[in-house]
Design an enzyme around this catalytic site. Structure first.
Site: not given
Ligand code: NDP
Ligand code: 8X3
Length: 255
Positions: A9, A87, A153, A157, A183, A188, A190
């Site tokens: 990712g 990730n 979700y 996690k 985190p 992002t 997300f």
């Molecule tokens: P983004 O949506 O910005 O990035 C997610 C990444 O995951 C992208 O690069 C996407 O790539 C990749 N991805 C998703 N599904 C697939 C798939 N089926 N195959 C391959 N790659 C995949 O979100 P974040 O950077 O915020 O998220 C990264 C991680 O952090 C996640 O695990 C999320 O749960 C976790 N997280 C995020 C938080 C937040 O508040 N943002 C807080 C806590 C945890 P592509 O679409 O190109 O495949």
């Molecule tokens: C992403 C943070 O609080 O939106 O893992 O679930 S939250």
């Protein structure tokens, strides 16, 4: 000598920021994701700005055969992976359990749990043979608490937290480090993904407070990866100053 790290990712958010930071800090990188155009542009950016080498793998992590065949394409010099950053992940929708959307549940479980498992199995076998390696799982505050309408979700996690411990136990005999990073709110793509492209709804999540940015998490990951051999950071919970629980924020303040 540079280590080789694979980041799942890397096309957006935390994965992208981590790739940029690790490229500046002595890692060669295997970068993965489904959006190949983004991977190609990141590869070019890293090539222009750093001495790091980048190899791209474009696959959907929910599909074991696709993941396996992508890894099989790695040239010999890229096969020894020292660091795996798990990730790739997502949340889809917010619904009560009775109104849950089955396709959303499946996508979250298939990506956040099964995808993480597939790639970990494939890469950890080499780490076991070489008796070294480091796996960093990107979990969440949602792996430590559960909030209303976050059911699946949060469960995914919580599974990542449990798998992190399971991996640490299983890989202990081989000297392989296993860490997790949890985190709170990071701005992002997300929330845009969660709300299926609704930018207004996504922006509301981060309204009135200063959320974490992807670079905050990248720095944490780099810290974890650069500890001495005898030190493993098991788990890091990192929150915005303005957030105390998943759904407890200090908004409308300069935080
Ligand atoms: P983004 O949506 O910005 O990035 C997610 C990444 O995951 C992208 O690069 C996407 O790539 C990749 N991805 C998703 N599904 C697939 C798939 N089926 N195959 C391959 N790659 C995949 O979100 P974040 O950077 O915020 O998220 C990264 C991680 O952090 C996640 O695990 C999320 O749960 C976790 N997280 C995020 C938080 C937040 O508040 N943002 C807080 C806590 C945890 P592509 O679409 O190109 O495949
Ligand atoms: C992403 C943070 O609080 O939106 O893992 O679930 S939250």
């Amino acid at each position: 000598m540079k280590k080789t790290a694979l980041i799942t990712g890397a096309t957006s958010g935390i994965g992208l920021a981590t790739a940029r930071l690790m490229a500046k800090n002595n890692f060669n990188l295997i970068l993965t994701g489904r959006r190949n155009i983004r991977l190609l542009s990141l590869q070019e950016e890293i090539r222009q700005n750093t001495e790091s080498k980048v190899f791209l793998l474009n696959f959907d992590i929910i599909n074991f055969r696709e993941t396996e065949s992508a890894l099989n394409q790695l040239p010999e010099e890229w096969k020894e992976i020292d660091v795996l950053i798990n990730n790739a992940g997502l949340a889809l929708g917010m619904n009560t359990i009775n109104e849950g959307v089955i396709d959303d549940w499946e996508q979250m479980i298939d990506t956040n749990i099964k995808g993480l498992l597939y790639i970990t199995k494939l890469i950890s076998s080499g780490m076991v043979e070489r008796r070294s390696g480091h796996i960093v799982n990107i979990s969440s505050i949602a792996g430590k608490e559960t909030y209303k309408m976050g059911n699946v979700y949060c469960a995914s996690k919580h599974a990542v937290q449990s798998l992190t411990q399971g991996m640490r136990l299983d890989l202990l005999p081989y000297g392989i480090k296993v860490s997790s990073v949890c985190p709170g709110a990071v701005e992002t793509e997300f929330s845009e993904v969660r709300f299926k492209g609704d930018k207004t709804k996504a922006a509301k999540v981060y309204e009135g407070f200063h959320p974490l940015v992807a670079e905050d998490i990248a720095e944490t990951i780099l810290f974890i990866l650069t500890r001495p051999k005898h030190v493993n950071i098991d788990d890091v919970l990192i929150m915005p100053t303005a957030q105390a629980l998943t759904r407890e924020f200090k908004r409308d303040e300069d935080y």
